[in-house]
Write a protein that holds these residues in place. Structure first.
Motif, PDB file in Angstrom:
ATOM      1  N   GLU A  62       0.687  -1.347   0.209  1.00 53.73           N
ATOM      2  CA  GLU A  62      -0.213   0.086   0.056  1.00 53.73           C
ATOM      3  C   GLU A  62       0.430   1.290  -0.140  1.00 53.73           C
ATOM      4  OE1 GLU A  62      -3.077   2.460  -0.615  1.00 53.73           O
ATOM      5  OE2 GLU A  62      -2.956  -0.199  -0.614  1.00 53.73           O
ATOM      6  N   ASP A  63       2.355   0.811   1.146  1.00 51.98           N
ATOM      7  CA  ASP A  63       2.673   2.764   0.471  1.00 51.98           C
ATOM      8  C   ASP A  63       3.802   2.508  -0.726  1.00 51.98           C
ATOM      9  OD1 ASP A  63       2.249   2.855   3.431  1.00 51.98           O
ATOM     10  OD2 ASP A  63       4.234   1.913   3.852  1.00 51.98           O
ATOM     11  N   ALA A  64       4.037   1.112  -1.219  1.00 52.09           N
ATOM     12  CA  ALA A  64       4.471   1.973  -2.560  1.00 52.09           C
ATOM     13  C   ALA A  64       3.793   1.866  -3.647  1.00 52.09           C
ATOM     14  CB  ALA A  64       4.999   0.077  -3.293  1.00 52.09           C
ATOM     15  N   ARG A  65       2.078   1.952  -3.332  1.00 50.89           N
ATOM     16  CA  ARG A  65       1.544   2.248  -4.766  1.00 50.89           C
ATOM     17  C   ARG A  65       1.368   4.096  -4.281  1.00 50.89           C
ATOM     18  NH1 ARG A  65      -1.804  -2.008  -2.407  1.00 50.89           N
ATOM     19  NH2 ARG A  65      -2.136  -3.795  -3.923  1.00 50.89           N
ATOM     20  N   ARG A  66       0.987   4.267  -2.636  1.00 49.34           N
ATOM     21  CA  ARG A  66       1.147   5.868  -2.582  1.00 49.34           C
ATOM     22  C   ARG A  66       1.767   6.425  -3.225  1.00 49.34           C
ATOM     23  NH1 ARG A  66       0.774   6.053   2.520  1.00 49.34           N
ATOM     24  NH2 ARG A  66      -0.455   4.105   3.010  1.00 49.34           N
ATOM     25  N   SER A  72      14.086  -0.348  -6.514  1.00 54.69           N
ATOM     26  CA  SER A  72      15.469  -0.844  -5.428  1.00 54.69           C
ATOM     27  C   SER A  72      14.776   0.113  -4.411  1.00 54.69           C
ATOM     28  CB  SER A  72      17.599  -0.297  -6.054  1.00 54.69           C
ATOM     29  OG  SER A  72      17.006   0.989  -6.250  1.00 54.69           O
ATOM     30  N   ASP A  73      14.371   0.568  -3.985  1.00 52.42           N
ATOM     31  CA  ASP A  73      13.842   1.561  -2.997  1.00 52.42           C
ATOM     32  C   ASP A  73      12.315   0.575  -2.540  1.00 52.42           C
ATOM     33  OD1 ASP A  73      15.896   3.491  -3.113  1.00 52.42           O
ATOM     34  OD2 ASP A  73      14.047   4.641  -3.959  1.00 52.42           O
ATOM     35  N   PHE A  74      12.286  -0.101  -2.975  1.00 54.75           N
ATOM     36  CA  PHE A  74      10.957  -1.002  -2.775  1.00 54.75           C
ATOM     37  C   PHE A  74      11.286  -2.159  -2.121  1.00 54.75           C
ATOM     38  CE2 PHE A  74       7.557  -4.211  -3.584  1.00 54.75           C
ATOM     39  CZ  PHE A  74       6.948  -4.136  -2.069  1.00 54.75           C
ATOM     40  N   ALA A  75      12.328  -3.167  -3.275  1.00 50.75           N
ATOM     41  CA  ALA A  75      13.356  -4.221  -2.288  1.00 50.75           C
ATOM     42  C   ALA A  75      13.826  -3.397  -0.708  1.00 50.75           C
ATOM     43  CB  ALA A  75      14.302  -4.530  -3.456  1.00 50.75           C
ATOM     44  N   LEU A  76      14.295  -2.407  -1.306  1.00 53.21           N
ATOM     45  CA  LEU A  76      15.487  -2.270   0.200  1.00 53.21           C
ATOM     46  C   LEU A  76      14.448  -1.910   1.060  1.00 53.21           C
ATOM     47  CD1 LEU A  76      17.672  -1.320   1.499  1.00 53.21           C
ATOM     48  CD2 LEU A  76      17.545   0.927   0.560  1.00 53.21           C
ATOM     49  N   SER A  77      13.269  -1.869   1.074  1.00 49.00           N
ATOM     50  CA  SER A  77      12.325  -1.258   1.882  1.00 49.00           C
ATOM     51  C   SER A  77      11.445  -3.133   2.992  1.00 49.00           C
ATOM     52  CB  SER A  77      10.977  -0.683   2.247  1.00 49.00           C
ATOM     53  OG  SER A  77       9.745  -0.845   0.508  1.00 49.00           O
ATOM     54  N   LEU A  78      11.509  -4.085   1.465  1.00 48.99           N
ATOM     55  CA  LEU A  78      10.674  -5.099   1.992  1.00 48.99           C
ATOM     56  C   LEU A  78      12.141  -5.947   2.763  1.00 48.99           C
ATOM     57  CD1 LEU A  78       9.409  -6.733  -1.623  1.00 48.99           C
ATOM     58  CD2 LEU A  78       8.341  -5.611   0.180  1.00 48.99           C
ATOM     59  N   LEU A  79      13.712  -5.718   2.263  1.00 52.44           N
ATOM     60  CA  LEU A  79      14.415  -6.617   3.244  1.00 52.44           C
ATOM     61  C   LEU A  79      14.643  -6.025   4.462  1.00 52.44           C
ATOM     62  CD1 LEU A  79      17.015  -6.859   0.132  1.00 52.44           C
ATOM     63  CD2 LEU A  79      15.045  -8.997   1.529  1.00 52.44           C
ATOM     64  N   HIS A  80      14.570  -4.342   4.772  1.00 53.97           N
ATOM     65  CA  HIS A  80      14.256  -3.888   5.847  1.00 53.97           C
ATOM     66  C   HIS A  80      13.500  -4.812   6.478  1.00 53.97           C
ATOM     67  CE1 HIS A  80      15.143  -0.345   8.661  1.00 53.97           C
ATOM     68  NE2 HIS A  80      13.583  -0.089   8.521  1.00 53.97           N
ATOM     69  N   THR A  81      12.791  -3.914   6.180  1.00 48.89           N
ATOM     70  CA  THR A  81      11.254  -4.361   7.036  1.00 48.89           C
ATOM     71  C   THR A  81      11.244  -6.157   7.542  1.00 48.89           C
ATOM     72  OG1 THR A  81       9.331  -3.739   5.908  1.00 48.89           O
ATOM     73  CG2 THR A  81       9.089  -5.572   7.277  1.00 48.89           C
TER      74      THR A  81
END
Length: 103
Positions: A29-33, A39-48
């Motif tokens: 949902e954050d990515a949609r907004r 790469s930033d989205f992948a980073l957020s997945l791994l960070h989570t």
């Protein structure tokens, strides 16, 4: 009908990425907004996932430490034969040893 989100969750669980499986929908949902770069989205997945693992490790460590419910280092008995000296206790209380060995 099986959705893409359910497939991602299943794959995450199979890869033992349980934090990602739990937090996937808010991240999407954050990515949609925000429309981040891939790469930033992948980073957020791994960070989570890393944050979830660190939290689980801390909870496990706390549980297995079997600390008493009420513990007060100010009441430590320094007269005990094998006890530590007040200077050592002060150094331990600063928790510097945690930051120097954690990765």
């Amino acid at each position: 009908m099986y959705t893409t989100i359910n497939n991602i969750k299943d794959y995450a669980r199979e890869l033992r990425l349980s934090g990602l499986a739990v937090e996937l929908e808010p991240l999407l949902e954050d990515a949609r907004r925000q429309l981040p770069a891939y790469s930033d989205f992948a980073l957020s997945l791994l960070h989570t996932e890393i944050l979830c693992r660190r939290k689980a490790k801390l909870e496990w460590s706390t549980k297995t430490a079997q600390l008493p419910l009420l513990h007060d280092l100010d009441k430590y008995d320094h007269s005990f034969v094998n006890g530590i000296i007040p200077a050592q206790l002060k150094q331990l209380r600063q928790l510097l040893w945690l930051t120097s060995t954690s990765t």
